[in-house]
Write an enzyme that holds these catalytic residues in place. Structure first.
Site, short mmCIF file in Angstrom:
data_model
loop_
_atom_site.label_atom_id
_atom_site.label_comp_id
_atom_site.label_asym_id
_atom_site.label_seq_id
_atom_site.Cartn_x
_atom_site.Cartn_y
_atom_site.Cartn_z
N ASP A 121 -1.50 6.52 6.27
CA ASP A 121 -2.65 5.81 6.04
C ASP A 121 -2.84 4.91 7.15
O ASP A 121 -1.97 4.11 7.37
CB ASP A 121 -1.98 5.10 4.70
CG ASP A 121 -3.18 3.71 4.37
OD1 ASP A 121 -4.25 3.61 4.94
OD2 ASP A 121 -2.98 3.04 3.19
N TRP A 145 0.85 -1.26 0.09
CA TRP A 145 0.12 0.14 -0.03
C TRP A 145 0.80 1.36 0.02
O TRP A 145 0.56 2.13 -0.58
CB TRP A 145 -0.90 -0.01 1.16
CG TRP A 145 -2.09 -1.27 1.06
CD1 TRP A 145 -1.99 -2.15 1.92
CD2 TRP A 145 -2.83 -1.52 -0.14
NE1 TRP A 145 -3.10 -3.21 1.63
CE2 TRP A 145 -3.51 -2.63 0.49
CE3 TRP A 145 -3.21 -0.71 -1.12
CZ2 TRP A 145 -4.43 -3.29 -0.62
CZ3 TRP A 145 -4.09 -1.36 -1.95
CH2 TRP A 145 -4.86 -2.29 -1.63
N LYS A 149 -11.77 -1.99 6.91
CA LYS A 149 -10.95 -2.88 7.55
C LYS A 149 -11.55 -2.83 8.95
O LYS A 149 -11.52 -3.97 9.53
CB LYS A 149 -9.65 -2.32 7.65
CG LYS A 149 -8.84 -2.09 6.11
CD LYS A 149 -8.72 -3.46 5.51
CE LYS A 149 -8.72 -3.18 4.04
NZ LYS A 149 -7.54 -2.27 3.62
C1 PLP Z 1 -6.97 -2.14 2.10
C2 PLP Z 1 -6.08 -1.04 2.21
C3 PLP Z 1 -5.96 0.08 1.25
C4 PLP Z 1 -6.78 0.17 -0.09
O1 PLP Z 1 -7.86 0.28 0.26
P1 PLP Z 1 -9.06 0.54 -0.82
O2 PLP Z 1 -10.37 1.30 -0.01
O3 PLP Z 1 -9.35 -0.53 -1.46
O4 PLP Z 1 -8.61 1.63 -1.57
C5 PLP Z 1 -4.76 1.00 1.42
N1 PLP Z 1 -3.86 0.99 2.58
C6 PLP Z 1 -4.05 0.15 3.28
C7 PLP Z 1 -3.19 0.04 4.77
C8 PLP Z 1 -5.20 -0.87 3.36
O5 PLP Z 1 -5.30 -1.84 4.22
#
Ligand code: PLP
Length: 360
Positions: free
Chosen positions: A171, A101, A195
């Site tokens: 993030d 990511w 998540k």
């Molecule tokens: C799942 C995830 C993403 C991507 O998320 P989307 O909503 O599918 O774009 C980005 N960063 C992390 C840390 C993730 O776990």
């Protein structure tokens, strides 16, 4: 009705209480005679829903007044572009690449300016967090970017990087609300909610007000400008209204549970059950350097692909769902977010023990 223990990395388990409440309100939200899904986002009723969600999130995270909370769409991945477009005033940013990511965010930023990869753990399949105490932070960096919990690899920053005064952007998709954070240490905290918080389709951006300006990269779409959404209190266009309503319910659930300190303790207890077992197991091995282990995502392997596949199959039959590791790393991964009850983790550990006895 029978519910499984769902170890999916995302979309992931939500509190049963929240789902039941949403079901109760599905046809008639509090006497409105309609579902929240069918309601104008400009109605007084919806305004209360989104305002209350924001207020509860602010309380949970102790978000200072000089930060805006934005409820947006496009997932976390959309922010990979929005962040450089809004924040790269000098056209420079530093990225710490600790997984896929962070790598994707870095690659996206390269399209908009000079993105520097100032540290990475790719040399060891992202199984650790690099030492970030004295990195070569660029003099003119507009921000330093991290992915705080690496969902795929199961690593987590236990201390934030020393950004040498530069704005930190994080993030936190897979560790959102899993423990208390000091919001003031960040310029931007953002995450997709699927998540640990709610249904896919909502991304929450918590951003310090001075970072919200009209001075964005040329060509930045209106919808990707933070100012657009900040000025309109996340109601510039139709927001992911139902998703935000569910997030609001999860915030209330978290408050009822006792808040983020309590969640942290619970999450530590749950993770300890698995890590303690992995440390003594003769069949299963954790894949992450101990000091960098995530409380949310616990990857493990047997070292034998066939045995891994057998484990995934048999665990599913035992009501332990979605334990297959990410396609890029193989093995297994147990995601044990806030809403995963301790009994689910205990059941998984017991199943692993039994599997070990049968297959060693
Ligand atoms: C799942 C995830 C993403 C991507 O998320 P989307 O909503 O599918 O774009 C980005 N960063 C992390 C840390 C993730 O776990």
């Amino acid at each position: 009705m029978s519910r499984v223990y769902n170890f999916s990395a995302g979309p992931a388990v939500l509190p049963e209480e929240v789902l039941k409440e949403a079901a109760d309100e599905m046809l008639d939200y509090k006497g409105c005679g309609m579902s929240v899904m069918e309601m104008s986002h400009r109605s007084k009723t919806y305004d209360n829903i989104i305002k209350e969600a924001e207020a509860d999130l602010r309380e949970l995270m102790n978000i200072p007044d000089n930060y805006k909370v934005l409820f947006l769409q496009g997932g976390a991945s959309q922010q990979f572009a929005a962040i450089p477009m809004n924040l790269m005033k000098n056209g420079v940013a530093d990225y710490i690449v600790t997984g896929q990511w962070a790598k994707k965010a870095y690659q996206e930023a390269c399209m908009y300016g000079k993105a520097n990869k100032i540290a990475t753990s790719e040399d060891k399949t992202f199984s650790y967090i690099p030492d970030c105490s004295d990195l070569p932070i660029s003099e003119d960096a507009d921000y330093v970017y991290i992915c705080e919990n690496n969902t795929i690899y199961g690593t987590k920053y236990k201390t934030l990087p020393n950004t040498k005064g530069k704005t930190l952007v994080a993030d936190v998709s897979s560790c959102f609300l899993s423990e208390p954070v000091d919001v003031t240490k960040y310029g931007v905290i953002y995450g997709g909610v699927q998540k640990n918080i709610g249904p896919a389709g909502v991304v929450i951006v918590i951003i310090r007000e001075d970072l919200i300006t009209d001075d964005v990269l040329p060509g930045t779409p209106t919808m990707l400008k933070y100012k657009t959404h900040a000025d309109a209190d996340s109601l510039y266009n139709t927001p992911p209204a139902y998703g935000i309503y569910i997030c609001g319910k999860v915030f209330k659930w978290l408050k009822k549970m006792g808040g983020l300190e309590v969640m942290k303790t619970r999450n530590e207890e749950k993770a300890k059950i698995l890590y303690d077992f992995l440390d003594e197991s003769k069949l299963f091995k954790g894949t992450v350097r101990k000091e960098d282990r995530s409380l949310m995502n616990v990857p493990f392997i047997t070292g034998n692909d066939e045995l891994d596949a057998k484990f995934v199959k048999e665990s599913k039959a035992a009501g332990l769902e979605s334990l297959k590791g990410h396609r890029s790393v193989g093995g297994m991964r147990a995601s044990i977010y806030n809403a995963m009850p301790k009994e689910g983790v205990e059941k998984l550990a017991a199943f692993m023990k039994q599997f070990e006895a049968e297959n060693l």
